[in-house]
Design a protein around this motif. Sequence first.
Motif, PDB file in Angstrom:
ATOM      1  N   SER A 123       0.683  -1.130   0.010  1.00 53.11           N
ATOM      2  CA  SER A 123      -0.107  -0.073   0.023  1.00 53.11           C
ATOM      3  C   SER A 123       0.891   1.228  -0.255  1.00 53.11           C
ATOM      4  O   SER A 123       0.411   2.189  -0.488  1.00 53.11           O
ATOM      5  CB  SER A 123      -1.033   0.090   1.401  1.00 53.11           C
ATOM      6  N   GLU A 124       2.217   1.235   0.286  1.00 54.51           N
ATOM      7  CA  GLU A 124       3.053   2.501   0.228  1.00 54.51           C
ATOM      8  C   GLU A 124       3.587   2.853  -1.047  1.00 54.51           C
ATOM      9  O   GLU A 124       3.962   2.128  -1.912  1.00 54.51           O
ATOM     10  CB  GLU A 124       4.372   2.223   0.968  1.00 54.51           C
ATOM     11  N   VAL A 125       3.065   3.809  -1.436  1.00 54.13           N
ATOM     12  CA  VAL A 125       3.344   4.432  -2.905  1.00 54.13           C
ATOM     13  C   VAL A 125       4.590   5.316  -2.694  1.00 54.13           C
ATOM     14  O   VAL A 125       4.889   6.106  -1.749  1.00 54.13           O
ATOM     15  CB  VAL A 125       2.273   5.507  -3.380  1.00 54.13           C
TER      16      VAL A 125
ATOM     17  N   GLU B 205       5.400  -2.210  -9.578  1.00 55.65           N
ATOM     18  CA  GLU B 205       4.477  -1.355  -9.955  1.00 55.65           C
ATOM     19  C   GLU B 205       3.073  -2.035  -9.829  1.00 55.65           C
ATOM     20  O   GLU B 205       2.788  -3.402 -10.296  1.00 55.65           O
ATOM     21  CB  GLU B 205       4.588  -0.722 -11.225  1.00 55.65           C
ATOM     22  N   LYS B 206       2.182  -1.313  -9.243  1.00 53.95           N
ATOM     23  CA  LYS B 206       0.625  -1.663  -9.371  1.00 53.95           C
ATOM     24  C   LYS B 206      -0.061  -1.167 -10.307  1.00 53.95           C
ATOM     25  O   LYS B 206      -0.016   0.255 -10.430  1.00 53.95           O
ATOM     26  CB  LYS B 206       0.227  -1.611  -7.950  1.00 53.95           C
TER      27      LYS B 206
ATOM     28  N   TRP C  43       0.764   2.913 -14.175  1.00 55.44           N
ATOM     29  CA  TRP C  43       1.359   2.096 -13.136  1.00 55.44           C
ATOM     30  C   TRP C  43       1.828   2.951 -12.019  1.00 55.44           C
ATOM     31  O   TRP C  43       2.279   4.190 -12.335  1.00 55.44           O
ATOM     32  CB  TRP C  43       2.351   1.594 -13.828  1.00 55.44           C
ATOM     33  N   GLU C  44       1.581   2.649 -10.850  1.00 56.83           N
ATOM     34  CA  GLU C  44       2.111   3.464  -9.662  1.00 56.83           C
ATOM     35  C   GLU C  44       3.350   2.495  -8.802  1.00 56.83           C
ATOM     36  O   GLU C  44       2.849   1.297  -8.439  1.00 56.83           O
ATOM     37  CB  GLU C  44       1.012   3.792  -8.885  1.00 56.83           C
TER      38      GLU C  44
ATOM     39  N   ARG D  19       5.230   0.820  -6.027  1.00 52.61           N
ATOM     40  CA  ARG D  19       4.736   0.547  -4.731  1.00 52.61           C
ATOM     41  C   ARG D  19       5.962  -0.091  -4.169  1.00 52.61           C
ATOM     42  O   ARG D  19       6.642  -0.648  -4.455  1.00 52.61           O
ATOM     43  CB  ARG D  19       3.767  -0.388  -4.730  1.00 52.61           C
ATOM     44  N   ARG D  20       5.911  -0.386  -2.671  1.00 55.43           N
ATOM     45  CA  ARG D  20       7.021  -0.805  -1.830  1.00 55.43           C
ATOM     46  C   ARG D  20       6.687  -2.451  -1.474  1.00 55.43           C
ATOM     47  O   ARG D  20       5.447  -2.285  -0.799  1.00 55.43           O
ATOM     48  CB  ARG D  20       7.699  -0.017  -0.944  1.00 55.43           C
TER      49      ARG D  20
ATOM     50  N   TRP E 182       0.075  -6.628 -11.006  1.00 53.41           N
ATOM     51  CA  TRP E 182       1.448  -6.279 -10.649  1.00 53.41           C
ATOM     52  C   TRP E 182       2.343  -6.510 -11.598  1.00 53.41           C
ATOM     53  O   TRP E 182       2.215  -7.445 -12.265  1.00 53.41           O
ATOM     54  CB  TRP E 182       1.760  -6.938  -9.474  1.00 53.41           C
TER      55      TRP E 182
ATOM     56  N   SER F 186       7.771   7.455  -4.753  1.00 56.84           N
ATOM     57  CA  SER F 186       7.930   8.341  -6.266  1.00 56.84           C
ATOM     58  C   SER F 186       9.228   7.763  -7.080  1.00 56.84           C
ATOM     59  O   SER F 186       9.302   7.689  -8.043  1.00 56.84           O
ATOM     60  CB  SER F 186       8.554   9.614  -5.772  1.00 56.84           C
TER      61      SER F 186
END
Length: 145
Positions: free
Chosen positions: A27-29, A108-109, A115-116, A118-119, A83, A31
């Motif tokens: 859930s952690e986005v 990335e999700k 795409w974002e 994520r950790r 993912w 940069s």
Amino acid sequence: MIQKSLILCFSFLAVLCLASCAGKFGSEVLSSPDEYRHVYEAKEKYILKAVAGVLEEKKIGRNVVVDYDNHRVDSDFVISGDWRTKTNARVKRLNWKECEVILIVTTEKKIDTGWEIRRLLKKEQYDTFFSVIELKVYEEMSRIY
């Protein structure tokens, strides 16, 4: 009877604990992706071969390419559902017997707009990754080419 109820109780607690963590997973986005470093006592060529071998064995990257001139290992994204993951590694010589590996696992999700990043991996998972690479380095050094 008491033993069955204890097992049932512990099973329920385990499921409850896992369910409480499920929302936090990925859930952690970010940069930019995290990068972690580790030092090995080996030459660049052995480390590069070891990293590429681990990526292919564990299917963490697809189309793994080793660039011996620039001391890099790069892979394409592996897509699984919503993912995708790719891995990059750079090797830098520190002195006559040590090299540093900089490892970047980009996860990335898929969201509505693209795409974002994520950790998913934390330091402990990277440490495990580095341990597997270390074993592969020794394996590569023991081969006769």
